[in-house]
Structure formats: structure tokens, C-alpha cells
Write an enzyme that holds these catalytic residues in place. Structure first.
Site, PDB file in Angstrom:
ATOM      1  CB  CYS A 176       3.358-112.626  30.367  1.00 35.91           C
ATOM      2  SG  CYS A 176       4.109-112.041  31.881  1.00 35.91           S
ATOM      3  CG  HIS A 225       7.359-112.440  27.514  1.00 39.91           C
ATOM      4  ND1 HIS A 225       6.319-111.822  26.870  1.00 39.91           N
ATOM      5  CD2 HIS A 225       7.183-112.188  28.828  1.00 39.91           C
ATOM      6  CE1 HIS A 225       5.555-111.213  27.772  1.00 39.91           C
ATOM      7  NE2 HIS A 225       6.041-111.416  28.962  1.00 39.91           N
TER       8      HIS A 225
END
Ligand code: GLN
Length: 243
Positions: free
Chosen positions: A94, A189
Site C-alpha cells: 500500500c 493488507h
């Protein structure tokens, strides 16, 4: 054998149990009687020698935290560039993934990235939040995770990390992430590696082969529990979609 894992900026980039990726790599090495040494580079650290590092992990964070980390990263840009040129393993999730690119544009502000990957990111008013499932022919199982980001990353050069089957992006983007040489950059994630042990072993194999000429492959572990959790996740979310 020993694998040295560097966790970059865990004091700031630590969203959604990203630290679990470090724990997963460490455990899966120890279970095979391979030593694992975890080093942390924080925003307070004075110096880092990447010559001894075999795997770098960098996680995600808010835009504010990314800005702080970005300044730090740019100071060691050449070291990271050399590390990548040496074909060493790097996993970026991310916010960390976004910083590997040329820039991250947040409204009128331009955050200069490391430029290690020829990708760029632009933030949007609409966040993408939710579960995500990818498909990659390298792995027998689907790759599952969770995403929460405002940035949209444009990858026009590299093999993606996976084809999106489910995910907030799938209306606009067909593919997610980057898989280039020994780098994986992704929005997943979750944490990514405990949920996807085959991806973890893929990275560990790469790191061990890069370090030890004689190394062939990791032994198999019993991943029944992880695989059944993965299957359940896929059944739950893929069941809702028509292809
Ligand atoms: N701040 C970035 C974004 O919103 C990254 C967020 C994250 O790492 N989850 O796009």
C-alpha cells in the site's frame, strides 16, 4: 542458513497488522530450521547497511505518515536502488508500494517517490475499502486480502501481482500490483503473507536462492488451516460474483 529481514519504518507504516508479514516470514523460516534475523529501521535510526539485508518489507500508512517516511527514504534512495539492482527481495504494501514509484500526487501536492519502479499514483476523493481477491498463475490458491486506499496506482510496464477477481478496483482496473524481478508491490493488507503462505514461500525461496547458490527449495509445510481459511474467504466473496 540465515535470512536477514529488514522492517522499514514500523513506527509509522504499520496499518492493518502489516507487521504480521514479518512474523510470518520469520516463523516459516524457523519451522524449516532456517534462522531469521529481524532488523527494524525506524524514523529514529541513524544509519542502515543494506549489504547484509536479504528481504526488505515496507508497509502502509496515512498520507501524513507517508510524507515523513518519504523524506527518510529519499536520503537512502541510492542504497535501495543498489539493493534492488542486486536482485534482492522487496515486499511493499500500500503506502510503501506507492513510494516505490515515481510520485504520489495528493490533490495539488506532489510527493516524490523512490523511482525504483516506473509506476505512479494519484489520489482520488473516493477511497477504495474492502476485501480483495486476486488470481496469479504462479500460485495454486487465490491471493486474498483487504485494501483501504485513496491512491490509484498506474502500472504500464510490469507484470501485475494479480488479476482482480473481487475488489474495490475491479470496475476501473483489471489488474493489481507489480511483480518485477524480486519485488512485489501490492495494495493487499491483511496481513498479506499469513493469509497467503504460498506468496510468503515464493519470497523466501527467492531470498534464499539469491543468497545461497546451493539452495534449491524450501520444504513443504502443513498449511491445511491457512488453505481452508483462504477457501472459505473465496467461497464467501466469489460466490457473490458472476464471471
Ligand atoms: N495513504 C495512502 C492512500 O490512502 C496509503 C494508505 C495505506 O497504506 N493503506 O492511498
Amino acid at each position: 542458513m540465515v535470512v536477514n529481514i529488514l522492517h522499514m519504518y514500523p513506527d509509522l507504516l504499520n496499518l492493518y497488522s502489516d507487521r504480521g508479514n514479518i512474523e510470518c516470514m520469520k516463523r516459516r523460516l524457523l519451522w524449516r530450521n532456517i534462522d531469521a534475523n529481524v532488523i527494524e529501521l525506524t524514523t529514529e535510526s541513524e544509519n542502515i547497511d543494506l549489504n547484509y539485508v536479504d528481504i526488505i518489507f515496507i508497509g502502509g500508512g496515512s498520507d501524513r505518515e507517508q510524507k515523513i517516511v518519504c523524506e527518510k527514504l529519499l536520503c537512502i534512495k541510492n542504497k535501495i536502488r543498489k539493493y534492488v539492482e542486486d536482485q534482492k527481495v522487496l515486499l511493499a504494501v500500500c503506502g510503501g508500494y506507492q513510494l516505490l514509484g515515481k510520485y504520489y500526487k495528493i490533490k495539488d501536492e506532489m510527493l516524490e517517490g523512490l523511482g525504483i519502479l516506473d509506476i505512479y499514483t494519484e489520489s482520488s476523493d473516493k477511497r477504495i475499502i474492502g476485501n480483495i481477491i486476486l488470481e496469479n498463475e504462479l500460485f495454486d490458491n487465490k491471493i486474498v486480502g483487504f485494501e483501504n486506499h485513496a491512491g490509484r496506482t498506474f502500472n504500464n510496464c510490469y507484470k501485475p501481482f494479480g488479476k482482480i477477481l473481487i475488489g474495490g478496483c475491479y470496475n476501473n482496473f483489471e489488474f493489481e500490483g507489480v511483480m518485477h524481478e524480486n519485488i512485489i508491490g501490492t495494495y493487499l493488507h491483511g496481513p498479506l503473507l499469513p493469509k497467503n503462505p504460498l506468496v510468503c514461500d515464493h519470497l523466501l525461496n527467492k531470498a534464499l536462492k539469491q543468497k545461497y547458490e546451493e539452495f534449491l527449495s524450501l520444504s513443504k509445510l502443513n498449511d491445511d488451516l491457512e488453505i481452508s481459511a483462504n477457501s472459505l474467504f473465496c467461497k464467501k466473496f466469489l460466490g457473490k460474483r458472476k464471471f
